[in-house]
Design an enzyme around this catalytic site. Structure first.
Site, short mmCIF file in Angstrom:
data_model
loop_
_atom_site.label_atom_id
_atom_site.label_comp_id
_atom_site.label_asym_id
_atom_site.label_seq_id
_atom_site.Cartn_x
_atom_site.Cartn_y
_atom_site.Cartn_z
CB THR A 1 1.66 -12.43 0.19
OG1 THR A 1 0.66 -13.04 -0.62
CG2 THR A 1 2.79 -11.90 -0.71
CB ALA B 1 -2.07 -6.47 -5.33
CE LYS C 1 1.29 10.45 -7.46
NZ LYS C 1 1.18 11.43 -6.39
N GLY D 1 1.55 3.01 -2.55
CA GLY D 1 1.12 3.91 -3.62
C GLY D 1 1.82 3.59 -4.93
CG HIS E 1 -2.17 -1.27 -7.97
ND1 HIS E 1 -1.29 -1.29 -6.93
CD2 HIS E 1 -1.66 -2.09 -8.90
CE1 HIS E 1 -0.30 -2.11 -7.21
NE2 HIS E 1 -0.51 -2.62 -8.39
CG ASP F 1 -1.66 -1.32 1.37
OD1 ASP F 1 -2.26 -1.77 0.38
OD2 ASP F 1 -1.60 -1.91 2.47
CB VAL G 1 2.82 16.52 -2.39
CG1 VAL G 1 4.28 16.58 -2.01
CG2 VAL G 1 2.61 17.00 -3.83
P1 IMP Z 1 -2.46 -12.96 1.50
O1 IMP Z 1 -1.59 -12.39 0.44
O2 IMP Z 1 -3.93 -12.67 1.29
O3 IMP Z 1 -2.20 -14.41 1.76
O4 IMP Z 1 -2.11 -12.22 2.87
C1 IMP Z 1 -0.86 -12.38 3.53
C2 IMP Z 1 -0.44 -11.10 4.23
O5 IMP Z 1 -0.06 -10.14 3.26
C3 IMP Z 1 -1.55 -10.43 5.05
O6 IMP Z 1 -0.97 -9.80 6.16
C4 IMP Z 1 -2.11 -9.40 4.10
O7 IMP Z 1 -2.73 -8.33 4.77
C5 IMP Z 1 -0.83 -8.95 3.41
N1 IMP Z 1 -1.02 -8.42 2.06
C6 IMP Z 1 -1.18 -9.13 0.91
N2 IMP Z 1 -1.26 -8.30 -0.12
C7 IMP Z 1 -1.13 -7.05 0.33
C8 IMP Z 1 -1.09 -5.76 -0.28
O8 IMP Z 1 -1.17 -5.61 -1.50
N3 IMP Z 1 -0.97 -4.70 0.57
C9 IMP Z 1 -0.83 -4.86 1.90
N4 IMP Z 1 -0.83 -6.03 2.51
C10 IMP Z 1 -0.99 -7.13 1.74
#
Ligand code: IMP
Length: 467
Positions: A274, A65, A44, A41, A67, A39, A449
């Site tokens: 992940t 993910a 962008k 960003g 976006h 997360d 910003v």
């Molecule tokens: P999973 O990818 O759904 O198996 O989640 C595994 C861990 O990765 C968890 O803590 C999720 O919140 C985190 N996670 C997976 N993808 C993202 C992402 O794109 N942004 C932030 N956290 C993520």
């Protein structure tokens, strides 16, 4: 204007020179990856760089993910489709290392088309694995079971806090091989697909029954998959050849990392990660393009830290300031809506991420969110059981013992969302940018910003002062 990329014709493509041309010669690739826990960003920056590239490709992850891209006041929330889709003439590729929920993909394509976006440039690898409804059910079931078992047995939980998008079970099945379905199987249909779905459903129903779940009807699922497969058929191809052909013809490829480095299954805070290689190290296996083709790696980081899900985060803060940052930064998950955990900048973690990714340029985002914060803290080392270290500990059990050692930087009161060059920024904000550059040894080439594409300071010609 000093510090800005000149606009000049590009001989190779006859297009205007964009920041992309500074990062990536023709016939080469660049990447945008997250340096924290997601997360940051990234969307962008992919969107901003895409006009100079012939293809934008994802190589890992799936609909976990999220976006969010804001273009001209219009907000687009994408999970699977690479953000390059918003640029006519740019191929949007989902590589073999990604996992694709075909129902979600069709939903995203329909939503984009309803807003007038042409989606014919999407190409999905025939070797990307398919996320089935039973993978999502298993993801949720395992998480709940782990929490319950841990409670019953009085041990610490081994639930991960996943997004429940079926990511882990799909990659696990890929490794197990027996019942896995790839995009090629999906569009080919027929016996192999039917057999695999039936076997997978039987296995799923065996474990689901113990949790009181209604059995899944494989025939019904196969019927649901038919129109989905028909819809996606024109978009499925061998993306490895497509990417190599693009590069051989002198094109540029931009890789878009899903999730982020500290969630990488090998290099992140295992087991709270992940199930894929989200760092730039995953590009080769996840796309078929060797690492030597990469000429630039943009590491995206927030001016503070966030994390969703479980797992250690040494600089985490709670209370009023955390809530202020959460609200100002809109720090709620794009995929799950969960409030994100908030922390100060962790330079130890960032230095590690920059190292494993081979980062050549940094994009610092969300600087505006810190406007009005009196003092900004940056963690420069950890205290681990009384021993000071400036090394990151990419193992959750070790990292849990790390206490942050902070340097305090003065805050800035001004609203910086209107700044368009480094010299527009207040001195304290500039000092923060320079502190990051000194710690990472990499120039901060972009400063965000605000969420809009236009709210970006381009700083590509910057050198780095020695630490
Ligand atoms: P999973 O990818 O759904 O198996 O989640 C595994 C861990 O990765 C968890 O803590 C999720 O919140 C985190 N996670 C997976 N993808 C993202 C992402 O794109 N942004 C932030 N956290 C993520």
């Amino acid at each position: 204007m000093p510090g800005q990329t000149p606009i000049a014709p590009d001989a190779a493509t006859d297009r205007q020179t964009t920041p992309a041309h500074t990062l990536c010669p023709t016939g080469r690739a660049a990447a945008v990856v997250g340096l924290q826990w997601g997360d940051e960003g990234k969307g962008k920056y992919v969107d901003l760089l895409a006009p100079g590239f012939d293809a934008v490709a994802r190589y890992n992850g799936g609909a976990n993910a999220g976006h969010t891209i804001v273009v001209g006041g219009q907000k687009y929330a994408l999970h699977l489709v690479p953000s390059g889709i918003l640029h006519p003439g740019t191929k949007a590729v989902i590589g073999n290392g990604a996992v694709v929920d075909p129902f979600q993909l069709v939903k995203e394509l329909d939503a984009l088309e309803a807003r007038g976006i042409d989606t014919t440039a999407l190409v999905v690898s025939s070797r990307a694995h398919v996320v089935m409804p039973y993978h999502k059910a298993m993801d949720a079931r395992l998480e709940a079971a782990m929490e319950e078992l841990a409670r019953e047995q009085g041990v610490s939980t081994t639930a991960i806090g996943t997004t429940k998008r079926g990511i882990g079970p799909t990659y696990a099945e890929k490794a197990l091989r027996m019942t896995a379905v790839r995009m090629g199987d999906l569009i080919r249909g027929g016996g192999i697909l039917a057999d695999r779905v039936k076997l997978a459903a039987s296995l799923h129903n065996q474990s689901g029954a113990a949790s009181g779940e209604a059995p899944l009807d494989p025939e019904a699922l196969l019927r649901e998959l038919e129109p989905i497969a028909e819809r996606l058929r024109p978009n499925v191809a061998d993306t490895t050849y497509l990417l190599h052909e693009t590069l051989s013809a002198g094109g540029r490829v931009l890789f878009e990392g899903g999730n982020a480095t500290l969630l990488d299954i090998d290099h992140g805070t295992y087991p709270y990660v992940t199930s894929s290689n989200c760092s730039a190290l995953g590009i080769a296996t996840g796309s078929g393009v060797p690492g030597r083709m990469l000429s630039g790696v943009v590491g995206v980081m927030k001016a503070y830290t966030t994390r969703v899900g479980l797992g250690p985060m040494p600089t985490e803060i709670e209370g009023e300031l955390a809530q202020t940052i959460r609200d100002r930064g809109g720090e709620y998950g794009t995929t799950t809506g969960r409030p994100r955990r908030i922390g100060w900048l962790d330079l130890v973690a960032l230095r590690y991420s920059a190292m494993v990714n081979g980062v050549t340029h940094v994009a610092m985002t969300m600087l505006d969110v810190l406007g009005g914060v009196d003092e900004i803290k940056a963690c420069t080392a950890y205290d681990v059981d009384g021993v000071k270290t400036d090394r990151f500990l990419p193992d959750a059990a070790d990292l849990t013992r790390a206490k942050p050692l902070y340097e305090t930087l003065p805050g800035f009161a001004q609203d910086v969302s209107g700044c368009r060059s480094i010299s527009d920024l207040p001195a304290e904000a500039r000092a923060l940018v320079e502190r990051v550059e000194a710690a990472l040894g990499v120039p901060v080439a972009f400063v965000g910003v605000g969420p809009d594409r236009a709210q970006t300071i381009m700083n590509l010609d910057r050198g780095v002062a020695p630490a």
